[in-house]
Design a protein around this motif. Structure first.
Motif, mmCIF file in Angstrom:
data_model
loop_
_atom_site.group_PDB
_atom_site.id
_atom_site.type_symbol
_atom_site.label_atom_id
_atom_site.label_comp_id
_atom_site.label_asym_id
_atom_site.label_seq_id
_atom_site.Cartn_x
_atom_site.Cartn_y
_atom_site.Cartn_z
ATOM 1 N N ASP A 104 -8.688 -3.187 -2.637
ATOM 2 C CA ASP A 104 -8.972 -1.843 -3.123
ATOM 3 C C ASP A 104 -10.492 -1.728 -3.256
ATOM 4 O O ASP A 104 -11.100 -2.492 -4.009
ATOM 5 C CB ASP A 104 -8.302 -1.704 -4.505
ATOM 6 C CG ASP A 104 -8.325 -0.288 -5.025
ATOM 7 O OD1 ASP A 104 -9.332 0.411 -4.782
ATOM 8 O OD2 ASP A 104 -7.349 0.109 -5.690
ATOM 9 N N ILE A 137 -13.200 -7.479 -7.483
ATOM 10 C CA ILE A 137 -12.388 -8.350 -8.344
ATOM 11 C C ILE A 137 -13.228 -9.453 -8.993
ATOM 12 O O ILE A 137 -12.966 -9.849 -10.128
ATOM 13 C CB ILE A 137 -11.160 -8.903 -7.572
ATOM 14 C CG1 ILE A 137 -10.102 -9.417 -8.541
ATOM 15 C CG2 ILE A 137 -11.559 -9.985 -6.579
ATOM 16 C CD1 ILE A 137 -9.380 -8.340 -9.310
ATOM 17 N N TYR A 153 -2.235 -1.800 -9.794
ATOM 18 C CA TYR A 153 -2.702 -3.122 -10.190
ATOM 19 C C TYR A 153 -1.550 -3.978 -10.711
ATOM 20 O O TYR A 153 -0.582 -3.454 -11.261
ATOM 21 C CB TYR A 153 -3.797 -2.999 -11.266
ATOM 22 C CG TYR A 153 -4.889 -2.047 -10.878
ATOM 23 C CD1 TYR A 153 -5.500 -2.158 -9.624
ATOM 24 C CD2 TYR A 153 -5.291 -1.012 -11.717
ATOM 25 C CE1 TYR A 153 -6.489 -1.269 -9.233
ATOM 26 C CE2 TYR A 153 -6.287 -0.122 -11.332
ATOM 27 C CZ TYR A 153 -6.874 -0.253 -10.095
ATOM 28 O OH TYR A 153 -7.849 0.621 -9.692
ATOM 29 N N GLU A 168 -0.408 -9.916 -3.831
ATOM 30 C CA GLU A 168 -1.231 -8.839 -3.275
ATOM 31 C C GLU A 168 -0.536 -8.135 -2.111
ATOM 32 O O GLU A 168 -0.873 -7.015 -1.769
ATOM 33 C CB GLU A 168 -2.579 -9.417 -2.807
ATOM 34 C CG GLU A 168 -3.629 -8.344 -2.545
ATOM 35 C CD GLU A 168 -4.725 -8.831 -1.604
ATOM 36 O OE1 GLU A 168 -4.547 -9.877 -0.955
ATOM 37 O OE2 GLU A 168 -5.757 -8.135 -1.524
ATOM 38 N N SER A 180 -8.256 -8.472 -4.280
ATOM 39 C CA SER A 180 -8.304 -7.013 -4.224
ATOM 40 C C SER A 180 -8.461 -6.561 -2.790
ATOM 41 O O SER A 180 -9.217 -7.147 -2.029
ATOM 42 C CB SER A 180 -9.499 -6.497 -5.040
ATOM 43 O OG SER A 180 -9.708 -5.122 -4.774
ATOM 44 N N VAL A 239 0.705 -2.408 -4.488
ATOM 45 C CA VAL A 239 -0.263 -3.189 -5.263
ATOM 46 C C VAL A 239 -1.526 -3.402 -4.435
ATOM 47 O O VAL A 239 -1.459 -3.861 -3.305
ATOM 48 C CB VAL A 239 0.327 -4.564 -5.671
ATOM 49 C CG1 VAL A 239 -0.750 -5.475 -6.241
ATOM 50 C CG2 VAL A 239 1.449 -4.374 -6.676
ATOM 51 N N PHE A 285 -6.251 -5.536 -17.057
ATOM 52 C CA PHE A 285 -5.930 -4.197 -16.535
ATOM 53 C C PHE A 285 -7.098 -3.235 -16.735
ATOM 54 O O PHE A 285 -7.424 -2.445 -15.852
ATOM 55 C CB PHE A 285 -4.650 -3.639 -17.185
ATOM 56 C CG PHE A 285 -3.393 -4.156 -16.553
ATOM 57 C CD1 PHE A 285 -3.084 -3.829 -15.224
ATOM 58 C CD2 PHE A 285 -2.516 -4.973 -17.256
ATOM 59 C CE1 PHE A 285 -1.919 -4.311 -14.628
ATOM 60 C CE2 PHE A 285 -1.362 -5.461 -16.670
ATOM 61 C CZ PHE A 285 -1.058 -5.137 -15.354
ATOM 62 N N VAL A 343 -12.126 -1.725 -6.671
ATOM 63 C CA VAL A 343 -12.087 -2.909 -7.546
ATOM 64 C C VAL A 343 -12.850 -4.080 -6.927
ATOM 65 O O VAL A 343 -12.412 -4.654 -5.943
ATOM 66 C CB VAL A 343 -10.628 -3.355 -7.810
ATOM 67 C CG1 VAL A 343 -10.603 -4.489 -8.825
ATOM 68 C CG2 VAL A 343 -9.790 -2.192 -8.279
ATOM 69 N N MET A 381 -9.739 -4.010 -14.123
ATOM 70 C CA MET A 381 -9.382 -3.566 -12.771
ATOM 71 C C MET A 381 -9.499 -2.048 -12.641
ATOM 72 O O MET A 381 -9.865 -1.539 -11.591
ATOM 73 C CB MET A 381 -7.970 -4.034 -12.381
ATOM 74 C CG MET A 381 -7.929 -5.530 -12.070
ATOM 75 S SD MET A 381 -6.427 -6.064 -11.211
ATOM 76 C CE MET A 381 -5.263 -6.133 -12.569
ATOM 77 N N SER A 382 -9.208 -1.332 -13.732
ATOM 78 C CA SER A 382 -9.332 0.130 -13.613
ATOM 79 C C SER A 382 -10.727 0.621 -13.999
ATOM 80 O O SER A 382 -10.958 1.800 -14.181
ATOM 81 C CB SER A 382 -8.238 0.829 -14.422
ATOM 82 O OG SER A 382 -8.212 0.311 -15.728
ATOM 83 N N ALA A 392 -4.656 -4.547 -6.127
ATOM 84 C CA ALA A 392 -5.486 -5.579 -6.750
ATOM 85 C C ALA A 392 -4.606 -6.343 -7.736
ATOM 86 O O ALA A 392 -3.723 -5.764 -8.382
ATOM 87 C CB ALA A 392 -6.679 -4.971 -7.477
ATOM 88 N N VAL A 393 -4.845 -7.649 -7.818
ATOM 89 C CA VAL A 393 -3.946 -8.479 -8.616
ATOM 90 C C VAL A 393 -4.719 -9.631 -9.273
ATOM 91 O O VAL A 393 -5.692 -10.137 -8.714
ATOM 92 C CB VAL A 393 -2.798 -9.017 -7.715
ATOM 93 C CG1 VAL A 393 -3.334 -9.705 -6.480
ATOM 94 C CG2 VAL A 393 -1.898 -9.988 -8.463
#
Ligand SMILES: [Mn+2]
Length: 392
Positions: free
Chosen positions: A329, A334, A281, A303, A327, A308, A385, A332, A388-389, A310-311
């Motif tokens: 991912d 987003i 991330y 991105e 994202s 990376v 963060f 995620v 996102m996690s 997701a941002v």
């Protein structure tokens, strides 16, 4: 021998019957012919292509309103132009409408290079009771009264439950709505024409595909499929091959590679320089900007960074912090992540889709105005963060 005699008898009997009941026989013959005619008509009707059905249906109206989705992209704009071209030279006039804004540089370049003049709508009242055709979306949205819109036709490539009262063609496996329109033109045997570089919406020649429209449809396909690398089908390639004969590659180049605003490059460079990566991330704060469009573009850029997936990029303008998230991912979502981040900040908004989201936070509310205790920039970054996690 007896058989032949019997057959002769039947023929005689039939002739006698006919001469005694001429009207009845004539009636039966007419009924049989009518049935045959209806059969032929039905066969022709059922074998008509969607393009033919749409074309015929639209020309039953004096005025149609082609509605693009909010903040239309090149695929939506090209599709609206395609509907306009379908009715060109007929007694049907079309207005091409959009809610929201045409703002992103590639969308503005599309509009400027092709010299397009679409009509902006504020509310449902601006549509004015015309027969509505939706392109590139299947349920009207993004303006007051959108839920009242009952389109007569819907042509789209997004999943959804929207439909037209008379015509619905949703092909959600296609990469672009422009692909569907290219197939209509192909089926209708419209000819390519090289009239001019721009599109005169009010005076397009009938049953042709002007060069600028072929180019616009091509770019609609390219921009919706990341140049035929993402989410496309063989039909998208086939449509591109079809359009290739009618398009102008210089014009395509001007649309596809617009000059970039210096500030956008500057903000992208700040986003890269200030990035904090906690793989997979990333977060970046680009500070004060004057063009807020640069923030989502910086998120797009970040991105693409290796490692990376997701941002979130934030920046500030006139006391409001803008958030843009991306994202690729699957873990995620987003939009939901940003929603969670701003959840308990008063007056803040946040949300969006799985792959793209955004939000706004008034800076004075971040600082603790009103009921909250305030969130520092550092706290905010930590929350991003965590979200996102999946820990928020
Ligand atoms: Mn599209």
């Amino acid at each position: 021998m007896t058989r032949v005699a019997a057959g002769g008898l039947q023929v005689d009997a039939a002739a006698a019957f006919a001469s005694e009941n001429p009207l009845l026989v004539a009636g039966v013959v007419v009924a049989l012919l009518a049935l045959l005619g209806a059969g032929v008509w039905l066969r022709r009707y059922l074998s008509r292509t969607p393009g033919e059905r749409l074309h015929r249906m639209l020309t039953d109206y004096d005025r149609i309103a082609v509605l693009m989705h909010p903040n239309p992209d090149p695929d939506a704009m090209a599709s609206a132009l395609a509907v306009n071209q379908l009715v060109a030279g007929t007694d049907t006039s079309a207005s091409l409408l959009y809610p929201g804004e045409i703002r992103r540089p590639e969308n503005r370049a599309f509009q400027t290079v092709l010299d397009l003049d679409f009509d902006h709508i504020e509310t449902v009242n601006d549509i004015n009771g015309e027969a509505v055709v939706l392109v590139d979306h299947n349920t009207a949205r993004g303006f007051p009264g959108a839920e009242e819109v009952e389109p007569v036709a819907v042509i789209d490539h997004h999943p959804g439950n929207g439909s037209g009262t008379e015509f619905t063609d949703i092909r959600s496996d296609y990469g672009a709505c422009a692909t569907i329109f290219a197939s209509y033109f192909n089926q209708l045997e419209f000819e390519f024409s090289d009239t001019g570089e721009s599109i005169d919406i009010d005076a397009a020649p009938a049953e042709t595909i002007p060069c600028a429209l072929a180019t616009g449809l091509m770019y609609g396909i390219q921009s919706d499929t990341r140049s035929l690398t993402n989410g496309c089908e063989s039909e998208d390639f086939a449509a591109a091959a079809f359009l290739y004969d009618g398009m102008d590659s210089d014009l395509l180049n001007r649309i596809a590679n617009p000059q970039v605003d210096a500030e956008v490059l500057d903000v992208k460079s700040r986003a890269i320089g200030e990035r904090e990566v906690r793989a997979p991330y990333a977060f970046s704060d680009v500070g004060e900007v004057s063009n807020t469009d640069a923030i989502p573009q910086a998120a797009d850029e970040l991105e693409t960074l290796e490692g990376v997936s997701a941002v979130v990029v934030v920046g500030e303008k006139k006391g409001t912090m803008r958030i843009a998230g991306r994202s690729r991912d699957d873990r995620v979502h987003i939009g939901r992540a940003i929603e969670a981040v701003v959840d308990d900040i008063p007056m803040a908004e946040g949300g969006g889709h799985a792959r793209m989201g955004g939000g706004k936070v008034p800076v004075e509310h971040m600082a603790g105005l009103g009921p909250s205790n305030g969130v520092s920039r550092e706290d905010f970054r930590e929350r991003v963060f965590d979200a996102m996690s999946g820990e928020l």
